[in-house]
Design a protein around this motif. Structure first.
Motif, PDB file in Angstrom:
ATOM      1  N   LEU A  32      12.472  -5.504  -3.215  1.00 27.09           N
ATOM      2  CA  LEU A  32      11.082  -5.279  -2.085  1.00 27.09           C
ATOM      3  C   LEU A  32      10.793  -5.770  -0.934  1.00 27.09           C
ATOM      4  O   LEU A  32      10.634  -5.516   0.118  1.00 27.09           O
ATOM      5  CB  LEU A  32      10.062  -5.830  -2.445  1.00 27.09           C
ATOM      6  CG  LEU A  32       8.347  -4.974  -2.184  1.00 27.09           C
ATOM      7  CD1 LEU A  32       8.613  -3.905  -1.570  1.00 27.09           C
ATOM      8  CD2 LEU A  32       7.029  -5.831  -2.973  1.00 27.09           C
ATOM      9  N   GLU A  36      11.182  -3.381   2.499  1.00 25.65           N
ATOM     10  CA  GLU A  36      10.012  -3.915   3.685  1.00 25.65           C
ATOM     11  C   GLU A  36      10.196  -4.289   4.907  1.00 25.65           C
ATOM     12  O   GLU A  36      10.099  -3.353   5.713  1.00 25.65           O
ATOM     13  CB  GLU A  36       8.536  -4.774   2.892  1.00 25.65           C
ATOM     14  CG  GLU A  36       8.211  -4.172   1.937  1.00 25.65           C
ATOM     15  CD  GLU A  36       6.721  -5.195   1.749  1.00 25.65           C
ATOM     16  OE1 GLU A  36       5.681  -4.803   1.114  1.00 25.65           O
ATOM     17  OE2 GLU A  36       7.151  -6.017   1.347  1.00 25.65           O
ATOM     18  N   THR A  46      10.611   2.208  -0.323  1.00 29.05           N
ATOM     19  CA  THR A  46       9.820   0.828  -0.458  1.00 29.05           C
ATOM     20  C   THR A  46       8.859   0.977  -1.934  1.00 29.05           C
ATOM     21  O   THR A  46       8.868   0.165  -2.286  1.00 29.05           O
ATOM     22  CB  THR A  46       9.345   0.101   1.328  1.00 29.05           C
ATOM     23  OG1 THR A  46       9.851   0.161   2.065  1.00 29.05           O
ATOM     24  CG2 THR A  46       8.384  -0.398   0.717  1.00 29.05           C
ATOM     25  N   LEU A  50       8.361  -1.142  -4.935  1.00 34.41           N
ATOM     26  CA  LEU A  50       6.958  -1.857  -5.292  1.00 34.41           C
ATOM     27  C   LEU A  50       7.233  -1.099  -6.980  1.00 34.41           C
ATOM     28  O   LEU A  50       6.465  -1.582  -7.802  1.00 34.41           O
ATOM     29  CB  LEU A  50       6.198  -0.876  -4.513  1.00 34.41           C
ATOM     30  CG  LEU A  50       5.792  -1.275  -2.927  1.00 34.41           C
ATOM     31  CD1 LEU A  50       5.075  -0.762  -1.837  1.00 34.41           C
ATOM     32  CD2 LEU A  50       4.845  -2.860  -3.419  1.00 34.41           C
ATOM     33  N   LEU A  69       0.832  -3.409  -6.962  1.00 35.54           N
ATOM     34  CA  LEU A  69       2.199  -2.621  -6.872  1.00 35.54           C
ATOM     35  C   LEU A  69       1.641  -1.810  -6.744  1.00 35.54           C
ATOM     36  O   LEU A  69       2.752  -0.592  -6.339  1.00 35.54           O
ATOM     37  CB  LEU A  69       3.226  -3.982  -7.311  1.00 35.54           C
ATOM     38  CG  LEU A  69       3.137  -5.715  -7.109  1.00 35.54           C
ATOM     39  CD1 LEU A  69       3.629  -5.767  -7.850  1.00 35.54           C
ATOM     40  CD2 LEU A  69       3.211  -5.188  -5.500  1.00 35.54           C
ATOM     41  N   ARG A  72       0.280   0.122  -4.353  1.00 35.37           N
ATOM     42  CA  ARG A  72       0.270   0.667  -3.438  1.00 35.37           C
ATOM     43  C   ARG A  72       1.783   1.910  -3.413  1.00 35.37           C
ATOM     44  O   ARG A  72       1.532   2.948  -2.299  1.00 35.37           O
ATOM     45  CB  ARG A  72       1.701  -0.024  -3.001  1.00 35.37           C
ATOM     46  CG  ARG A  72       0.307  -1.427  -1.748  1.00 35.37           C
ATOM     47  CD  ARG A  72       1.506  -2.268  -1.332  1.00 35.37           C
ATOM     48  NE  ARG A  72       2.083  -2.035  -0.376  1.00 35.37           N
ATOM     49  CZ  ARG A  72       2.900  -3.367  -0.077  1.00 35.37           C
ATOM     50  NH1 ARG A  72       3.096  -3.925  -0.554  1.00 35.37           N
ATOM     51  NH2 ARG A  72       3.970  -2.484   0.630  1.00 35.37           N
ATOM     52  N   ALA A  73       2.542   1.703  -3.883  1.00 30.49           N
ATOM     53  CA  ALA A  73       3.766   2.758  -4.547  1.00 30.49           C
ATOM     54  C   ALA A  73       3.410   4.128  -4.613  1.00 30.49           C
ATOM     55  O   ALA A  73       3.620   5.229  -4.065  1.00 30.49           O
ATOM     56  CB  ALA A  73       4.810   3.113  -5.647  1.00 30.49           C
TER      57      ALA A  73
END
Length: 181
Positions: A32, A36, A46, A50, A69, A72-73
């Motif tokens: 990750l 990133e 990314t 995640l 996480l 976000r993914a």
């Protein structure tokens, strides 16, 4: 470089499949970090990293670390792939399962929620655990529920209206079965 991140992710997936979450965790973190830095925080690769890192945390029972996480993914995948892409759906399912497990863990229930087979979620309870509040399961789209490892259940009414196809109560003392009729 990106090739290193790709190789790390492949190792993470292998370790995850072997349930070696603790061993996979630093590899997932490194993958990750690389993605990133090189691709940015909003890239689809990314998002995969995640997801992989969140899955290790989920496997270890660290749901509070996994949840943001997964979120976000999911946001990245919805933005770039749309809501019905298989990877977006996988992210949504993973986030929901993490949230269900977090809720159960916070309640003190000795149980886990996981995919059993496609479209089937199963809740597993620690052997011999006493269950007195099945309302914790409300909102989880269960089709299979195995309560055979539980010693006793006082109230089945929270299960009423759930789309259960299979309910295993073998060996479990149940005070009242009428809510299921």
């Amino acid at each position: 470089d990106l090739e290193t991140a790709k190789e790390l992710n492949a190792q993470v997936v292998r370790l995850y499949n072997q349930k070696k979450y603790k061993e996979a965790l630093p590899l997932a973190e490194r993958a990750l970090e690389i993605r990133e830095k090189l691709l940015g925080p909003d890239d689809s690769d990314t998002a995969q990293s995640l997801h992989n890192l969140a899955s290790q945390y989920t496997g270890l029972g660290f749901y509070a670390k996994a949840e943001p996480l997964h979120a976000r993914a999911l946001a990245i995948r919805e933005k770039y792939l749309g809501p019905w892409h298989e990877r977006t759906i996988m992210s949504r399912n993973s986030l929901e399962l993490t949230q269900y497990n977090k809720r159960l863990a916070e309640s003190g229930a000795k149980a886990t929620v996981a995919w059993y087979k496609p479209n089937t979620i199963r809740v597993s309870f620690e052997s011999g655990h006493f269950i007195n509040d099945l309302s914790l399961l409300q909102g989880i789209p269960l089709t299979d529920l195995d309560l055979s490892s539980c010693k006793e259940i006082r109230d089945l009414s929270p299960l009423k209206g759930m789309p259960l196809k299979n309910l295993n109560l073998r060996g479990t003392k149940v005070d009242d079965l009428s809510p299921l009729s």
